[in-house]
Design an enzyme around this catalytic site. Structure first.
Site, PDB file in Angstrom:
ATOM      1  N   PRO A  93      36.553  94.534  18.799  1.00  0.00           N
ATOM      2  CA  PRO A  93      35.855  93.659  19.921  1.00  0.00           C
ATOM      3  C   PRO A  93      36.603  93.746  20.915  1.00  0.00           C
ATOM      4  O   PRO A  93      35.825  93.196  21.960  1.00  0.00           O
ATOM      5  CB  PRO A  93      36.383  92.200  18.950  1.00  0.00           C
ATOM      6  CG  PRO A  93      37.272  92.172  18.032  1.00  0.00           C
ATOM      7  CD  PRO A  93      37.250  93.843  17.628  1.00  0.00           C
ATOM      8  N   ARG A 162      16.991 104.949  14.948  1.00  0.00           N
ATOM      9  CA  ARG A 162      15.894 104.554  15.145  1.00  0.00           C
ATOM     10  C   ARG A 162      15.248 105.504  16.505  1.00  0.00           C
ATOM     11  O   ARG A 162      14.042 105.847  16.805  1.00  0.00           O
ATOM     12  CB  ARG A 162      15.294 103.098  15.424  1.00  0.00           C
ATOM     13  CG  ARG A 162      15.997 102.660  16.459  1.00  0.00           C
ATOM     14  CD  ARG A 162      15.796 100.910  16.433  1.00  0.00           C
ATOM     15  NE  ARG A 162      14.486 100.786  16.849  1.00  0.00           N
ATOM     16  CZ  ARG A 162      13.893 100.619  18.248  1.00  0.00           C
ATOM     17  NH1 ARG A 162      14.765 101.305  19.133  1.00  0.00           N
ATOM     18  NH2 ARG A 162      12.764 100.501  18.564  1.00  0.00           N
TER      19      ARG A 162
END
Ligand code: ADE
Length: 268
Positions: A93, A162
């Site tokens: 994070p 993708r």
């Protein structure tokens, strides 16, 4: 593209067998190798963590085990014919934000090595060490804290995967993505519709049935702009003013007027 993942939960990555990523693997476009981090421990308990120096809650992942694991995986990749070093990606994070631009950058790499951490993270000397030898990135997928980096790795692999040539059937669908470079760059995609033309009294906007490509393109841009103004106004503030035409400026003005009057809506 070769992808290595070192984790204490290699079974977490079962979703990579499914759908688009599964097909990309079958076709050999994505060559994913999973590794159990604990295979590089030397004690009976297969310990991967220890208490943090300086005190504080939680545990920190030990540098020795990560060092041995990363070295061995690099060695394996080289033995399989990789001639350069991998890009090392450590999800955390506190990393730099993962964006579509970063996904496009990673999609150009021949080899990615992901090192997802559990607990309070990996001893910082690991990134320092590999940062001297190869490109090592600490990357965050958003301003929230996950239980570990594995879910972040799944997100990044799907976003990068993708984009690889041959993964998506229709090459245009990548070009039309929200955040993709081009005339719609930094605009969110607007609403989409399919048959029937009326569903539960809701009609498909007439322009989409008109067959008028120019009007449809204009409508889509207006909708993208309105949606971005509603959902992500900071993206509109960042748009290059030179790329906005008179019509865009009118849409922005109208939206702001409606907002002041409390009447702004997504679709007309
Ligand atoms: N690990 C825990 N939270 C994360 C986040 N938001 N992004 C990347 N890795 C993480």
């Amino acid at each position: 593209m070769r992808v290595d993942i070192i984790s204490i939960f290699p079974e977490y990555f079962a979703p990579l067998d499914v759908s688009l990523m599964g097909k990309a693997r079958e076709r050999g476009i994505l060559d994913i190798h999973l590794h159990q981090l604990r295979d590089w421990t030397h004690d009976v308990h297969k310990t991967v963590d220890d208490t943090p120096y300086g005190g504080g809650p939680g545990m920190v992942m030990k540098p020795e085990v990560w060092g041995e694991a990363v070295d061995a995986v690099i060695e394996q990749g080289r033995a399989c014919g990789q001639d350069a070093l991998p890009r090392l990606i450590v999800p955390t994070p506190s990393g730099r934000p993962f964006t579509q631009a970063v996904a496009l950058e990673y999609a150009e790499e021949p080899w990615l090595l992901f090192a997802p951490a559990r607990y309070e993270g990996i001893d910082s000397r690991v990134v320092a060490e590999y940062g001297e030898r190869l490109r090592a990135d600490e990357v965050s997928i958003g301003d929230y804290v996950l239980a570990g980096g594995e879910a972040a790795v799944l997100v990044m692999i799907e976003a990068v995967g993708r984009l690889l040539p041959g993964v998506l059937g229709n090459a245009r669908s990548v070009a039309d993505d929200s955040f993709a470079p081009g005339p719609m760059a930094n605009l969110l995609e607007g609403p989409v519709y399919t048959k029937p033309p009326v569903w539960r009294g809701h009609e498909v906007p007439e322009v989409l049935l008109s067959g008028h490509h120019g009007k449809i393109a204009r409508w889509r841009r207006d909708q993208a702009l309105r949606r971005t103004l509603a959902m992500r106004p900071e993206l509109v503030a960042r748009l290059d003013r030179d790329e906005l035409d008179k019509h865009d400026l009118r849409v922005i003005e109208e939206f702001e007027e409606q907002r002041r009057e409390g009447t702004s809506r997504q679709t007309p």
